[in-house]
Design a protein around this motif. Structure first.
Motif, short mmCIF file in Angstrom:
data_model
loop_
_atom_site.label_atom_id
_atom_site.label_comp_id
_atom_site.label_asym_id
_atom_site.label_seq_id
_atom_site.Cartn_x
_atom_site.Cartn_y
_atom_site.Cartn_z
N CYS A 111 0.86 -1.18 0.00
CA CYS A 111 0.00 0.00 0.00
C CYS A 111 0.90 1.23 0.00
CB CYS A 111 -0.94 0.00 1.20
SG CYS A 111 -0.10 0.21 2.78
N THR A 136 1.35 5.25 1.36
CA THR A 136 0.98 6.30 2.30
C THR A 136 1.59 7.59 1.79
OG1 THR A 136 1.03 4.73 4.14
CG2 THR A 136 1.15 7.07 4.69
N ARG A 183 -2.02 17.80 -3.16
CA ARG A 183 -3.33 17.17 -3.33
C ARG A 183 -3.40 16.31 -4.58
NH1 ARG A 183 -7.60 21.79 -1.24
NH2 ARG A 183 -6.57 22.06 0.77
N ALA A 239 -1.88 12.94 -3.75
CA ALA A 239 -2.80 12.22 -2.86
C ALA A 239 -4.00 11.67 -3.65
CB ALA A 239 -3.26 13.12 -1.72
N GLN A 240 -4.56 12.47 -4.53
CA GLN A 240 -5.70 12.03 -5.34
C GLN A 240 -5.33 10.86 -6.24
OE1 GLN A 240 -6.67 15.71 -7.24
NE2 GLN A 240 -7.94 16.43 -5.56
N LEU A 261 -5.02 7.70 -4.12
CA LEU A 261 -6.35 7.23 -3.70
C LEU A 261 -7.14 6.63 -4.86
CD1 LEU A 261 -7.37 10.10 -1.27
CD2 LEU A 261 -6.86 7.71 -0.67
#
Length: 83
Positions: A57, A59, A70, A73-74, A77
């Motif tokens: 995974c 992080t 961002r 991060a997007q 995700l």
């Protein structure tokens, strides 16, 4: 990695899950977000390929400011979860 950008030999998968921490810092105003998204996806794809069947995974360590923070991060995700 060698000059031709080929991936190193992949070791045998392990059953112990691996967590990859990605640190992000960048500009708030991005010029070409689609190119940056594509580049982030390429890097994540290479990491996926190197880890193969090893459960892993990602992080993202970031203050989540507007812009690059961002965006990364997007993209993380939006990726399918690894078993």
């Amino acid at each position: 990695m060698n000059r031709d950008q080929s991936l190193p030999a992949r070791p045998a998968p392990i059953d112990i899950p691996v967590s990859i921490c990605i640190g992000v810092t960048g500009h708030r105003k991005l010029v070409n977000t689609e190119l940056i998204r594509h580049s982030v996806d390429l890097v994540l794809g290479r990491l996926d390929a190197m880890l193969g069947a090893t459960p892993h995974c990602y992080t993202v360590l970031s203050p989540l400011a507007e812009g690059a923070d961002r965006l990364v991060a997007q993209q993380v995700l939006a990726r399918p979860a690894q078993a």
